[in-house]
Design an enzyme around this catalytic site. Sequence first.
Site, PDB file in Angstrom:
ATOM      1  N   ASP A  53      42.794  33.869  39.093  1.00 61.01           N
ATOM      2  CA  ASP A  53      41.811  34.594  38.509  1.00 61.01           C
ATOM      3  C   ASP A  53      42.602  35.682  40.109  1.00 61.01           C
ATOM      4  O   ASP A  53      42.230  35.129  40.783  1.00 61.01           O
ATOM      5  CB  ASP A  53      40.870  34.313  39.600  1.00 61.01           C
ATOM      6  CG  ASP A  53      39.033  35.051  40.380  1.00 61.01           C
ATOM      7  OD1 ASP A  53      39.863  36.080  39.621  1.00 61.01           O
ATOM      8  OD2 ASP A  53      38.311  35.209  40.539  1.00 61.01           O
ATOM      9  N   GLU A 109      38.359  43.854  43.162  1.00 60.66           N
ATOM     10  CA  GLU A 109      37.819  43.764  42.758  1.00 60.66           C
ATOM     11  C   GLU A 109      37.119  42.752  43.265  1.00 60.66           C
ATOM     12  O   GLU A 109      36.171  42.775  43.547  1.00 60.66           O
ATOM     13  CB  GLU A 109      38.302  42.881  41.041  1.00 60.66           C
ATOM     14  CG  GLU A 109      37.226  42.389  40.282  1.00 60.66           C
ATOM     15  CD  GLU A 109      37.066  41.386  41.002  1.00 60.66           C
ATOM     16  OE1 GLU A 109      35.524  40.917  39.872  1.00 60.66           O
ATOM     17  OE2 GLU A 109      37.462  40.460  40.962  1.00 60.66           O
ATOM     18  N   GLU A 110      37.446  41.570  43.955  1.00 56.73           N
ATOM     19  CA  GLU A 110      36.936  40.953  44.911  1.00 56.73           C
ATOM     20  C   GLU A 110      35.654  40.803  46.286  1.00 56.73           C
ATOM     21  O   GLU A 110      35.315  40.179  46.119  1.00 56.73           O
ATOM     22  CB  GLU A 110      38.037  39.663  44.942  1.00 56.73           C
ATOM     23  CG  GLU A 110      38.811  38.934  44.327  1.00 56.73           C
ATOM     24  CD  GLU A 110      37.837  38.089  43.823  1.00 56.73           C
ATOM     25  OE1 GLU A 110      37.378  37.356  43.718  1.00 56.73           O
ATOM     26  OE2 GLU A 110      38.599  37.147  42.737  1.00 56.73           O
ATOM     27  N   HIS A 115      38.862  30.177  42.320  1.00 55.73           N
ATOM     28  CA  HIS A 115      38.650  30.204  43.325  1.00 55.73           C
ATOM     29  C   HIS A 115      38.966  28.646  44.448  1.00 55.73           C
ATOM     30  O   HIS A 115      38.295  28.632  45.514  1.00 55.73           O
ATOM     31  CB  HIS A 115      36.898  30.944  43.750  1.00 55.73           C
ATOM     32  CG  HIS A 115      37.033  31.447  43.546  1.00 55.73           C
ATOM     33  ND1 HIS A 115      36.227  33.205  43.912  1.00 55.73           N
ATOM     34  CD2 HIS A 115      37.761  32.789  42.889  1.00 55.73           C
ATOM     35  CE1 HIS A 115      36.583  34.394  43.635  1.00 55.73           C
ATOM     36  NE2 HIS A 115      36.886  34.286  42.843  1.00 55.73           N
ATOM     37  N   ASP A 155      39.516  39.591  32.634  1.00 55.21           N
ATOM     38  CA  ASP A 155      39.228  38.675  34.593  1.00 55.21           C
ATOM     39  C   ASP A 155      38.821  36.980  33.739  1.00 55.21           C
ATOM     40  O   ASP A 155      38.611  36.763  32.203  1.00 55.21           O
ATOM     41  CB  ASP A 155      38.019  39.100  34.779  1.00 55.21           C
ATOM     42  CG  ASP A 155      38.538  39.090  36.890  1.00 55.21           C
ATOM     43  OD1 ASP A 155      38.956  37.156  36.764  1.00 55.21           O
ATOM     44  OD2 ASP A 155      37.571  38.950  36.826  1.00 55.21           O
ATOM     45  N   HIS A 176      42.174  42.399  37.428  1.00 56.17           N
ATOM     46  CA  HIS A 176      42.974  43.021  39.278  1.00 56.17           C
ATOM     47  C   HIS A 176      44.302  41.815  38.979  1.00 56.17           C
ATOM     48  O   HIS A 176      43.480  40.465  39.179  1.00 56.17           O
ATOM     49  CB  HIS A 176      41.460  42.676  39.826  1.00 56.17           C
ATOM     50  CG  HIS A 176      41.037  41.165  39.969  1.00 56.17           C
ATOM     51  ND1 HIS A 176      41.286  40.289  40.810  1.00 56.17           N
ATOM     52  CD2 HIS A 176      39.194  40.708  38.857  1.00 56.17           C
ATOM     53  CE1 HIS A 176      40.371  39.333  40.468  1.00 56.17           C
ATOM     54  NE2 HIS A 176      39.527  39.255  39.267  1.00 56.17           N
TER      55      HIS A 176
HETATM   56 ZN   LIG Z   1      38.365  38.002  38.799  1.00 59.21          ZN
END
Ligand SMILES: [Zn+2]
Length: 346
Positions: free
Chosen positions: A188, A222-223, A323, A243, A70
């Site tokens: 990510d 995706e998130e 994150h 991922d 993603h």
């Molecule tokens: Zn991810």
Amino acid sequence: MVKVDIDWTTEFLVGLLNTPSPTGDTARAIAYVRDALAAFPLQLTLNRKGALIATWPGASTDCPRALTAHVDTLGAMVQQVKGNGRLRLTQIGGYAWNSVEGEGCTVMTAEGGHCSGTILPTKSSVHVHGQEMRELERKGENMEVRLDARTGAADETRALGIEVGDFVALDPRVQVTETGFVRSRHLDDKAGVAVIVGAIKALADAGLQPAQRTTFHISNYEEVGHGASTGIPADVQELLAVDMGAVGEGLQGDEFSVSICAKDSGGPYDLGFRRRLVALCEAADIPYRLDVYPYYGSDGEAAWRAGADLVVGLIGPGVDASHSYERTHQDSLTASVQLLVEYLLS
Ligand SMILES: [Zn+2]
């Protein structure tokens, strides 16, 4: 073994990291990937939802496959233009407010303009707020954007073209160190996209093609949990989600290997598929780490939940401090590309 061009892959990754793409505002990042893939023998199309679907016909079609990664990332949206001219945000994706405290950001306005700013607590100065600044709970109502513009009132901010609903991108702060680390926000899953593109380049450079027709699904939701709920062709039998590998206490993954996930919050991935991925690493001497992720979901599970009848696996480069201000290493990118190459050829 097929040669991996890690410098090219890193350069592609840096360009993608510097292309803002909070979930919901991903067209520029999708175009960046599409432009890079145009150099290879792929059929490229966007679905209505805005994901990029790239198909490599491959040598055979008896077991069509798909890979997904993603481009959408964490970010925010303007929830309120406050009376003091600053902005209250609503989060896009799951992160702790303290992981973006003091971070630079860019508000992207409807007219295509931008305004830079900084995400700060509403009591942000130790000289002004003292102990209150330290103790203030970091939650949405206590955080605001200080814009880099002369504004002290809501109408002055609106005069800049800023309105509720504008997307806000976090500064990625991309840096590639001399020691081979890549530190940035949004590894990510831009690192995942980069290793897919790196694997496509490695095959093409070697004059090879995938063993099976392969669909590369570059996801853009995706998130928020539903990226690959559509976009995977109905005849695909195997879906490999690429991922980030989680790294930290209690986990085996690191920034120098490819992570293979056995189970996450959504349950186990397909056992036979996982064992084949491990066998490919063993046979080609690729450093890998098996893990179970306690707080994690993927687009593979989004496809499963949407009713797709296929087996699902999950691999990816190891990412530290996910994150938050993340980091990986070129060795992990290389191992991930190598596993993808071995899989595509198998
Ligand atoms: Zn991810």
